[in-house]
Design a protein around this motif. Structure first.
Motif, PDB file in Angstrom:
ATOM      1  N   TRP A 161      29.720-116.912 -42.261  1.00 46.03           N
ATOM      2  CA  TRP A 161      28.512-117.733 -42.195  1.00 46.03           C
ATOM      3  C   TRP A 161      27.335-116.921 -42.746  1.00 46.03           C
ATOM      4  O   TRP A 161      27.164-115.749 -42.403  1.00 46.03           O
ATOM      5  CB  TRP A 161      28.251-118.133 -40.743  1.00 46.03           C
ATOM      6  N   ARG A 189      35.063-111.412 -55.194  1.00 46.59           N
ATOM      7  CA  ARG A 189      36.345-110.707 -55.359  1.00 46.59           C
ATOM      8  C   ARG A 189      36.482-110.102 -56.744  1.00 46.59           C
ATOM      9  O   ARG A 189      37.567-110.029 -57.313  1.00 46.59           O
ATOM     10  CB  ARG A 189      37.525-111.652 -55.078  1.00 46.59           C
ATOM     11  N   ARG A 226      27.060-116.475 -52.041  1.00 42.75           N
ATOM     12  CA  ARG A 226      27.832-116.351 -53.269  1.00 42.75           C
ATOM     13  C   ARG A 226      27.065-117.010 -54.397  1.00 42.75           C
ATOM     14  O   ARG A 226      26.905-118.222 -54.425  1.00 42.75           O
ATOM     15  CB  ARG A 226      29.215-116.975 -53.118  1.00 42.75           C
ATOM     16  N   PRO A 230      39.316-118.329 -46.680  1.00 38.46           N
ATOM     17  CA  PRO A 230      39.079-117.099 -45.920  1.00 38.46           C
ATOM     18  C   PRO A 230      39.276-117.303 -44.415  1.00 38.46           C
ATOM     19  O   PRO A 230      39.635-116.368 -43.707  1.00 38.46           O
ATOM     20  CB  PRO A 230      37.623-116.740 -46.240  1.00 38.46           C
ATOM     21  N   TYR A 239      42.287-116.144 -42.121  1.00 32.33           N
ATOM     22  CA  TYR A 239      42.455-114.790 -41.590  1.00 32.33           C
ATOM     23  C   TYR A 239      41.674-114.553 -40.305  1.00 32.33           C
ATOM     24  O   TYR A 239      41.605-113.436 -39.814  1.00 32.33           O
ATOM     25  CB  TYR A 239      42.098-113.766 -42.680  1.00 32.33           C
ATOM     26  N   VAL A 252      38.229-110.613 -46.763  1.00 28.00           N
ATOM     27  CA  VAL A 252      38.197-111.949 -47.378  1.00 28.00           C
ATOM     28  C   VAL A 252      36.811-112.585 -47.492  1.00 28.00           C
ATOM     29  O   VAL A 252      36.644-113.531 -48.264  1.00 28.00           O
ATOM     30  CB  VAL A 252      39.142-112.926 -46.643  1.00 28.00           C
ATOM     31  N   GLY A 253      35.809-112.075 -46.773  1.00 27.14           N
ATOM     32  CA  GLY A 253      34.477-112.676 -46.881  1.00 27.14           C
ATOM     33  C   GLY A 253      34.438-114.100 -46.349  1.00 27.14           C
ATOM     34  O   GLY A 253      35.228-114.466 -45.476  1.00 27.14           O
ATOM     35  N   GLY A 254      33.529-114.899 -46.891  1.00 25.27           N
ATOM     36  CA  GLY A 254      33.421-116.291 -46.481  1.00 25.27           C
ATOM     37  C   GLY A 254      32.747-116.492 -45.140  1.00 25.27           C
ATOM     38  O   GLY A 254      32.825-117.566 -44.548  1.00 25.27           O
ATOM     39  N   GLU A 288      32.953-121.013 -44.173  1.00 30.56           N
ATOM     40  CA  GLU A 288      33.838-121.396 -45.262  1.00 30.56           C
ATOM     41  C   GLU A 288      35.300-121.423 -44.815  1.00 30.56           C
ATOM     42  O   GLU A 288      35.784-120.468 -44.209  1.00 30.56           O
ATOM     43  CB  GLU A 288      33.665-120.382 -46.396  1.00 30.56           C
ATOM     44  N   MET A 314      48.949-119.034 -57.104  1.00 29.95           N
ATOM     45  CA  MET A 314      48.820-118.351 -55.820  1.00 29.95           C
ATOM     46  C   MET A 314      48.060-117.048 -55.978  1.00 29.95           C
ATOM     47  O   MET A 314      48.327-116.273 -56.891  1.00 29.95           O
ATOM     48  CB  MET A 314      50.203-118.079 -55.245  1.00 29.95           C
ATOM     49  N   ALA A 321      41.012-109.999 -42.046  1.00 35.44           N
ATOM     50  CA  ALA A 321      39.698-110.646 -42.150  1.00 35.44           C
ATOM     51  C   ALA A 321      38.654-109.707 -42.738  1.00 35.44           C
ATOM     52  O   ALA A 321      37.619-110.150 -43.243  1.00 35.44           O
ATOM     53  CB  ALA A 321      39.247-111.151 -40.772  1.00 35.44           C
ATOM     54  N   SER A 360      33.114-113.268 -39.030  1.00 38.69           N
ATOM     55  CA  SER A 360      34.054-114.151 -38.336  1.00 38.69           C
ATOM     56  C   SER A 360      35.033-113.354 -37.494  1.00 38.69           C
ATOM     57  O   SER A 360      35.814-113.914 -36.746  1.00 38.69           O
ATOM     58  CB  SER A 360      34.843-114.983 -39.346  1.00 38.69           C
ATOM     59  N   LEU A 385      47.704-109.380 -48.075  1.00 31.61           N
ATOM     60  CA  LEU A 385      46.941-109.442 -46.822  1.00 31.61           C
ATOM     61  C   LEU A 385      47.817-109.636 -45.580  1.00 31.61           C
ATOM     62  O   LEU A 385      47.502-109.087 -44.526  1.00 31.61           O
ATOM     63  CB  LEU A 385      45.852-110.514 -46.900  1.00 31.61           C
ATOM     64  N   PRO A 386      48.921-110.398 -45.664  1.00 27.27           N
ATOM     65  CA  PRO A 386      49.740-110.525 -44.454  1.00 27.27           C
ATOM     66  C   PRO A 386      50.357-109.195 -44.016  1.00 27.27           C
ATOM     67  O   PRO A 386      50.861-109.086 -42.903  1.00 27.27           O
ATOM     68  CB  PRO A 386      50.852-111.509 -44.876  1.00 27.27           C
ATOM     69  N   LEU A 440      46.077-111.681 -53.586  1.00 30.55           N
ATOM     70  CA  LEU A 440      45.674-111.149 -52.284  1.00 30.55           C
ATOM     71  C   LEU A 440      46.517-111.734 -51.145  1.00 30.55           C
ATOM     72  O   LEU A 440      46.806-111.059 -50.160  1.00 30.55           O
ATOM     73  CB  LEU A 440      44.196-111.485 -52.074  1.00 30.55           C
ATOM     74  N   ASP A 441      46.923-113.008 -51.302  1.00 35.50           N
ATOM     75  CA  ASP A 441      47.753-113.638 -50.269  1.00 35.50           C
ATOM     76  C   ASP A 441      49.080-112.917 -50.093  1.00 35.50           C
ATOM     77  O   ASP A 441      49.731-113.038 -49.065  1.00 35.50           O
ATOM     78  CB  ASP A 441      48.041-115.103 -50.638  1.00 35.50           C
ATOM     79  N   GLN A 442      49.496-112.216 -51.123  1.00 34.08           N
ATOM     80  CA  GLN A 442      50.761-111.502 -51.040  1.00 34.08           C
ATOM     81  C   GLN A 442      50.636-110.208 -50.234  1.00 34.08           C
ATOM     82  O   GLN A 442      51.591-109.770 -49.628  1.00 34.08           O
ATOM     83  CB  GLN A 442      51.285-111.180 -52.453  1.00 34.08           C
TER      84      GLN A 442
END
Lengths: 232, 619
Positions: free
Chosen positions: B22, B95, B26, A13, A16, B18-20, A89, B1, B15, B250, B8-9, B4-6
């Protein structure tokens, strides 16, 4: 004030997180770690953290570099230990070294970067075809790309001199392209630009989009690439 | 792969999806019994600025038998990609698609986010109509201030939680987890949930209509279902759960700082203000609670700013000592303190001076109306002298810009009241000049919004001024506020019109909402997306006239579509306040003057609680 050079990975993550947000993210992580941060002077003080080179949003960084300044002398090991536990993360500290009293800024040192792109190969594509396409692409004398200028218009820019190396492989149905590109203030070639130009130069080789990795950042001396490590 | 990587760009601000971050939690999906997706019907940056999300996320994820994950409204570029690739709406943590959850819980902070609620259900592949959600679909829940008039969404929501979520969510989850263990049917779930105080299950009620089609009441259609649903309220703010490990985004969000709620409620009794009714009574946290939370939060988040939040933070009794302690303790760490809302008085300028030693942004005051007469009508206890003293002091202290908030279209307003706004703005500008603020830097921003009558307030019976009249008032001010140094801005009157329709709407509006979403309405709180014409078309298709809602004047004894929802504040009190407004009489603050008799303390068996005794902050 003591400076520390960090090598870290930016994956998952964290890929991004934009360049500007990354500064904030490291600042907050350092605060959580209880590190005595040094701040810039001025109206809106911010922590003294400096990155080698911005990384495109969405690209994974496998060995990124940043410098951090503190107000107290800590060992590199202590800094690494504290900061490792407070990064979100996808941000992973790989190594920290103490910098000597005088050292050139990362931004001034960085000269090139290595990249990798991966995508699913089209059904009939062979490794020979990939190699051949790259060979033909590199044999072009000039590779023009369009870039937006500050006035809002567009300029043409030749990226060929900034492509130092490029190669391709095919394995398990995945095409993997590696490249070494000019990076930094004295000239910058983006990997996306190279890939777009390359894809436009051959028949379609891949399905979908490439997933991008920056595998390393380097300084240069003469024509050799050199590590950005400068510390003890 | 990852798929989502396909995509998101290709979208702005990936951001968001995608979460993650601090402190994000989970949990192990396989070992948790009851799964809740908290759904915020706006983008990530707005939703992550909402303290309620952090509070509920913390409460649920502390339980061993439940988990909560987050989902926000995808921005239109992301929605387009998701629809194109058949990617169902997913949560940031695991997700997983919302269909995998036991409950999808929306928070309703603003009427104009209702279109996003429906759109998110569509994107999740969950049938919109509660009646069409058969066994196996998640329970769709909603709470927040707009749940106090739940009827416009009643068709789409399985159950509403009325009041303060942290008080109700534990009991609600207890009964739902238990119901899941005994494999209860959907209907059984709903009937069980309806027993929890504060829970309103619209499908268990019937709406009674009069001959003209208007609502005459909402009554239970089943025995054992409460006739009136009374709001839940936290009794002790010092013991109420408060997250000391909130998620730290983030990417930059709207409120990117530590938020500590120093009290809930407000005693001022402004007659237009819905929050002032919904969050009664005032409950202050003790200074030691605030300081302890601040210490934990700075350590656990790494933020460099602490915001003391509430409806009116300069009213917090121990505000001065708390700010002093926070600054003493945290300044050397490079951490500042900020106050989100200020009263119009000198004390506020002193406080602002304390906290803004480093950052000198502009100061904001809300006189709300341009004349004393109209301020008495709305019970905004601000005198003209207060405003002049305060802004004068601010300019002398070095501020160069002030913002003044006003409302137009208030009950009884005339052009003289608008002239009053112009006069105040010019006088404040003049004070700035006299204080020696350089002409080029002196700025008085006049920000004007249109009055929206809200359910459960003293003005719930009042009509909104017609759209054309609101626009005329905006033009009237615009022509007169062209002076150098004055910046005039106003909110889209069409948006306020729709807000008024839904704020006092009834169950028939469900059809309009569904039509509007089909016509493409979404992100209506965003001016670049809001299109009045689409909404008017939706009304036409549904055979309803929005004027009947926004422009309606109720009489004091008319049944109201939200009569079955109980805030604890008595109807007699609201009617009395309404009459006093019409007579131009102000009513005192219940903190400093006698009890105005709103009936809440008796009804909810609760009392206001003040941290530093009864005396007024700053007096």
């Amino acid at each position: 004030m003591p400076g520390y050079r960090m090598m870290y990975a930016k994956e998952g993550p964290a890929r991004y997180i934009s360049h500007l947000d990354l500064l904030r993210t490291f600042g907050r992580a350092a605060r959580r770690a209880g590190l005595p941060l040094a701040f810039t002077q001025g109206f809106n003080p911010h922590p003294k953290i400096a990155f080698a080179a911005p990384l495109g949003v969405g690209t994974s960084g496998e060995a990124e570099f940043a410098d951090l300044e503190l107000t107290e002398d800590l060992t590199a090991t202590d800094v690494a230990k504290a900061l490792s536990d407070t990064l979100p993360e996808g941000l992973r500290l790989l190594e920290v070294r103490l910098l000597p009293d005088r050292y050139p800024a990362l931004m001034a040192m960085v000269d090139r970067a290595s990249y990798r792109a991966e995508a699913k190969a089209c059904a009939s594509v062979t490794e020979e075809e990939v190699e051949k396409a790259i060979g033909e692409f590199l044999s072009t004398k000039k590779i023009w790309v369009e870039r937006k200028n500050k006035a809002g218009g567009k300029n043409l820019y030749d990226i060929r001199p900034g492509i130092f190396a490029m190669s391709g492989k095919l394995g398990n149905g995945i095409i993997s392209i590696e490249a070494e590109l000019k990076t930094g203030s004295s000239g910058n070639v983006r990997f996306e630009e190279v890939l777009t130009a390359f894809e436009g130069s051959s028949r379609p080789l891949v399905q979908g989009r490439f997933v991008l990795y920056r595998s390393g950042l380097y300084a240069a001396s003469e024509k050799e690439k050199k590590t950005l490590w400068h510390g003890r | 792969m990852d798929f989502l990587d396909q995509i998101l760009p290709l979208v702005t601000k990936p951001a968001r999806y995608v979460g993650g971050e601090w402190n994000a939690v989970r949990k192990n999906w396989g070992t948790v019994e009851y799964k809740v997706a908290f759904a915020f019907p706006d983008v990530y940056e707005v939703g992550m600025s909402h303290l309620g999300l952090q509070i509920l996320y913390d409460i649920v994820n502390r339980r061993t038998d439940a988990l909560m994950e987050r989902v926000f409204a995808p921005w239109t570029d992301m929605e387009e990609k998701m629809r194109k690739h058949d990617l169902p709406l997913f949560t940031l943590e695991s997700r997983r698609p919302l269909l995998d959850f036991d409950m999808v819980a929306f928070t309703l902070q603003y009427e104009m986010s209702f279109s996003n609620v429906l759109n998110m259900l569509d994107l999740a592949g969950i049938p919109r109509a509660a009646g069409q959600r058969t066994e196996g679909f998640p329970l769709v829940v909603a709470g927040g201030p707009c749940a106090y008039n739940p009827e416009p969404l009643a068709e789409f929501i399985d159950l509403f939680v009325i009041g303060e979520g942290e008080e109700a969510i534990g009991e609600l989850l207890d009964v739902l987890v238990e119901a899941k263990r005994r494999s209860a049917s959907r209907q059984d779930f709903l009937i069980t949930a309806a027993q929890v105080p504060g829970v309103y299950v619209p499908s268990l009620y019937r709406v009674l209509y009069r001959e003209d089609g208007s609502v005459s009441g909402v009554v239970p259609s089943l025995d054992g279902v409460p006739k009136k649903v009374t709001k839940r309220v936290v009794k002790d703010m010092d013991r109420a759960p408060f997250p000391d490990r909130p998620i730290v985004p983030s990417t930059e969000v709207v409120h990117d700082r530590i938020m500590i709620e120093v009290f809930r409620g407000c005693t001022r009794g402004c007659r237009f203000c819905q929050a002032g009714v919904l969050y009664r009574p005032v409950r202050e946290k003790k200074p030691e609670t605030v300081l302890r939370q601040a210490a934990n939060l700075t350590r656990n988040t790494g933020y460099d700013e602490i915001s003391l939040s509430s409806l009116s933070t300069s009213d917090y009794t121990p505000v001065r000592e708390v700010i002093k302690s926070l600054l003493d303790k945290h300044t050397h760490q490079g951490i500042g303190v900020s106050l989100p809302s200020l009263r119009v008085d000198n004390f506020s300028v002193e406080l602002a001076k304390e906290v803004q030693r480093v950052r000198r942004s502009s100061l904001t005051f809300a006189p709300e109306a341009g004349t004393q007469r109209l301020r008495d009508v709305i019970n905004k206890g601000v005198r003209e002298e207060d405003l002049y003293e305060t802004t004068g002091a601010a300019f002398r202290e070095g501020w160069k810009a002030v913002k003044l908030y006003f409302m137009i279209g208030l009950p009884t307003e005339t052009d003289q009241d608008l002239d009053g706004i112009v006069r105040l703005a010019r006088a404040v500008l003049d004070l700035g000049r006299k204080a020696g603020v350089p002409r080029g830097r002196l700025r008085v921003t006049v920000s004007v919004s249109s009055f929206v009558p809200k359910a459960h307030t003293a003005f719930q019976w009042e009509p909104q001024a017609p759209l054309a009249e609101l626009k005329r008032k905006q033009d009237y001010l615009s022509e007169r506020l062209k002076e150098r140094g004055i910046v005039f801005n106003y909110h889209d009157a069409g948006l306020s019109f729709m807000e008024a329709v839904f704020a006092r709407g009834d169950r028939r509006l469900g059809a309009v909402l569904a039509r509007a979403v089909e016509l493409g309405c979404k992100f209506d709180a965003w001016s670049e997306h809001f299109q009045l014409s689409r909404w008017l078309e939706a009304f036409r298709l549904a055979g309803l006239d929005p004027e009947d809602y926004a422009g309606r004047r109720y009489s004091d004894d008319d049944p109201l579509p939200w009569d079955h929802i109980e805030t604890g504040v008595s109807r007699q009190y609201l009617a009395r306040e309404h009459r006093r407004a019409q007579a131009g009489l102000a009513t005192g603050d219940c903190r400093t003057e006698s009890c105005p008799g709103c009936g809440l303390c008796e009804a909810l068996e609760i009392e206001p609680s003040y941290a530093g005794g009864e005396q007024h902050a700053g007096l």
